[in-house]
Design a protein around this motif. Sequence first.
Motif, PDB file in Angstrom:
ATOM      1  N   SER A   9       1.221   5.650  -1.814  1.00 41.25           N
ATOM      2  CA  SER A   9       0.801   6.658  -2.783  1.00 41.25           C
ATOM      3  C   SER A   9       1.942   7.648  -2.948  1.00 41.25           C
ATOM      4  O   SER A   9       2.861   7.709  -2.114  1.00 41.25           O
ATOM      5  N   ASP A  45       2.022  10.764  -2.483  1.00 44.87           N
ATOM      6  CA  ASP A  45       2.113  11.790  -1.445  1.00 44.87           C
ATOM      7  C   ASP A  45       2.617  11.250  -0.112  1.00 44.87           C
ATOM      8  O   ASP A  45       2.882  12.036   0.795  1.00 44.87           O
ATOM      9  N   ASN A  46       2.744   9.937   0.043  1.00 45.55           N
ATOM     10  CA  ASN A  46       3.360   9.435   1.275  1.00 45.55           C
ATOM     11  C   ASN A  46       4.595   8.592   0.989  1.00 45.55           C
ATOM     12  O   ASN A  46       5.049   7.831   1.825  1.00 45.55           O
ATOM     13  N   TYR A  84       0.837  -1.189   0.000  1.00 47.81           N
ATOM     14  CA  TYR A  84       0.000   0.000   0.000  1.00 47.81           C
ATOM     15  C   TYR A  84       0.881   1.252   0.000  1.00 47.81           C
ATOM     16  O   TYR A  84       1.935   1.279   0.643  1.00 47.81           O
ATOM     17  N   ASP A 120      -2.721   1.868  -4.648  1.00 46.65           N
ATOM     18  CA  ASP A 120      -2.558   3.292  -4.382  1.00 46.65           C
ATOM     19  C   ASP A 120      -3.744   3.766  -3.542  1.00 46.65           C
ATOM     20  O   ASP A 120      -4.903   3.632  -3.939  1.00 46.65           O
ATOM     21  N   TYR A 121      -3.432   4.325  -2.357  1.00 50.59           N
ATOM     22  CA  TYR A 121      -4.502   4.831  -1.489  1.00 50.59           C
ATOM     23  C   TYR A 121      -5.439   5.780  -2.230  1.00 50.59           C
ATOM     24  O   TYR A 121      -6.656   5.791  -2.014  1.00 50.59           O
ATOM     25  N   ASN A 122      -4.884   6.597  -3.108  1.00 49.79           N
ATOM     26  CA  ASN A 122      -5.671   7.645  -3.756  1.00 49.79           C
ATOM     27  C   ASN A 122      -6.646   7.108  -4.800  1.00 49.79           C
ATOM     28  O   ASN A 122      -7.539   7.827  -5.242  1.00 49.79           O
ATOM     29  N   ASP A 123      -6.460   5.844  -5.199  1.00 51.32           N
ATOM     30  CA  ASP A 123      -7.380   5.276  -6.178  1.00 51.32           C
ATOM     31  C   ASP A 123      -8.791   5.120  -5.611  1.00 51.32           C
ATOM     32  O   ASP A 123      -9.782   5.159  -6.338  1.00 51.32           O
ATOM     33  N   THR A 124      -8.887   4.902  -4.302  1.00 48.39           N
ATOM     34  CA  THR A 124     -10.207   4.731  -3.681  1.00 48.39           C
ATOM     35  C   THR A 124     -10.580   5.886  -2.755  1.00 48.39           C
ATOM     36  O   THR A 124     -11.737   6.010  -2.368  1.00 48.39           O
ATOM     37  N   ARG A 125      -9.604   6.715  -2.440  1.00 47.78           N
ATOM     38  CA  ARG A 125      -9.848   7.787  -1.467  1.00 47.78           C
ATOM     39  C   ARG A 125     -10.947   8.740  -1.918  1.00 47.78           C
ATOM     40  O   ARG A 125     -11.743   9.226  -1.112  1.00 47.78           O
ATOM     41  N   PHE A 126     -11.014   9.049  -3.210  1.00 43.41           N
ATOM     42  CA  PHE A 126     -11.948  10.068  -3.691  1.00 43.41           C
ATOM     43  C   PHE A 126     -13.181   9.485  -4.389  1.00 43.41           C
ATOM     44  O   PHE A 126     -13.957  10.204  -4.999  1.00 43.41           O
ATOM     45  N   GLU A 127     -13.357   8.166  -4.290  1.00 41.07           N
ATOM     46  CA  GLU A 127     -14.523   7.551  -4.908  1.00 41.07           C
ATOM     47  C   GLU A 127     -15.779   7.810  -4.077  1.00 41.07           C
ATOM     48  O   GLU A 127     -15.731   7.896  -2.852  1.00 41.07           O
TER      49      GLU A 127
END
Length: 501
Positions: A48, A50-51, A46, A79-86
């Motif tokens: 992204s 940005d981290n 896991y 990537d955390y961001n793949d689901t973060r903004f869904e």
Amino acid sequence: MEKGKQLGKWAAALVSVTLLAGVLSACSGGNDSSAEKRVLRIGVLYGSADNESYTRQQYTDTYEYTHKNIDIEIVSAIDYNDTRFETPDPNGVVKQPDPYEEMTKMLTGDNPVDVIIFGYDYLKRLTQDNMLKQLDPLIAQDKFDIADYVPTVIDGIKTAGDNNIYALTPSFSSSALYYNKSMFTEAGVDFPTDGMTWDQVFDLARLVSKGDGEERQFGLTMNRWGSDAYSDLMTYSAPLGLKKWDDKLEKMTVNEPGWQAVWEKIAGIYKDHISPTQEDMQAFYNKLNQPNGDGSYYYNPIGNDLFLNGRVAMTIGEYNYTNEIKTTMDNASKIKDFKPFEWDVVTPPTHAEAPGVGNVYLSDLMGINANAQNADDAWDFIKFTNSKEWAELKSRSMTELSARQEFIKPRDGLNFNIKAFTTLKPIPPQSVDLNKQYMENPRLYEAEQPAYNLFQEVLQGTKTVPEALAAWETEGNKILTDIKNNPTGSGVGIAKPGIRY
């Protein structure tokens, strides 16, 4: 692991590494800045963009500092961001990416990673699927010294690799049974010892439990904060490898003697108030939060920690808890009504059916991709991060233990049985990957949901254990059938947050 604290520790390590750069470089073949730049791709499960700085500080910055001809690329399987903004699914059923499937893509794609950093749960499957390069020949070829590795670490790695080594780790975490010497002495009961079974620990816990209501002193908690009884049941049963359903997900397997023995045992220590029930915990909180005479509330810096508050004689905690206890004892004079006490640790209790197995975590395993494009540098990186020189630097961490025994020592004047943390082996992987089952069947958790309420009924005396398990079997079978016919539809279970799998 607390990310903020860990970042601070590694930042400090990087400052001091300049003093060790020459030694560290020598241990892995030198630092040829004139050589052509090479890329080493390191994969994590896991992450992204940005981290990425955290991943670099944790694993790679020091290697790059001492190897000017290496550029390291960090690749995340998920990537955390793949689901973060869904937008959340309105039915509450979201099919998450399968971690193992995403890892295999990272290992077998057009531009595969060279090194993979992963947790112990995936080691057996990765080796069975021939995803990792065997390290035994490389260890022998370079005469890389692993003789002083903690046996539990090497044994755990070999157990998952058909007695071969497919990964190494510079550190590990584990738990021990902490005990309050003062409470045992006051009760006239002998101290716990290494190698005790759960039954022996339960017997000791009964002997040191005393008092009623708000003044009750308990014998044992599975963690220092206390927890709900069902979570403790899952913790207790984990090394036994008991299954809740069959491998084909067609029928429940809970109405059997193994589960009955587990339910009877945990229900017994709660019914007899050997471990605190939710009502006991509430009474403790109420007393802790009584207002002062002026209407204000006293601040308790140790909060709801049952062990430090002297309300429980034994608790299971990880290695870094030793630091918390020392800090509390050093500041005892500042804490109202706090009574310092002597303490020590022994090995966590084990089951007679699963001797030598307990809560040991190998979360930073490092292996070489069988399809690595840069296998030589991959092995050099693994040697570097698992070297004795690096272990000495890593041993400054208070959150994990070095995988090399030489550097496992109590710090800051403490004197306790530190070997208790290095004795047990990790829980072996089950024959079926539970994570995969849950990923492929988003509603599968519903088949466990009835157990929570049924166990509460056992504690309240409205159901016997056989009656509760029979009811769980019946309800669970209906849910498994419904899941098979409607795998992504709304569930028939009753949601219970926080259930452990």
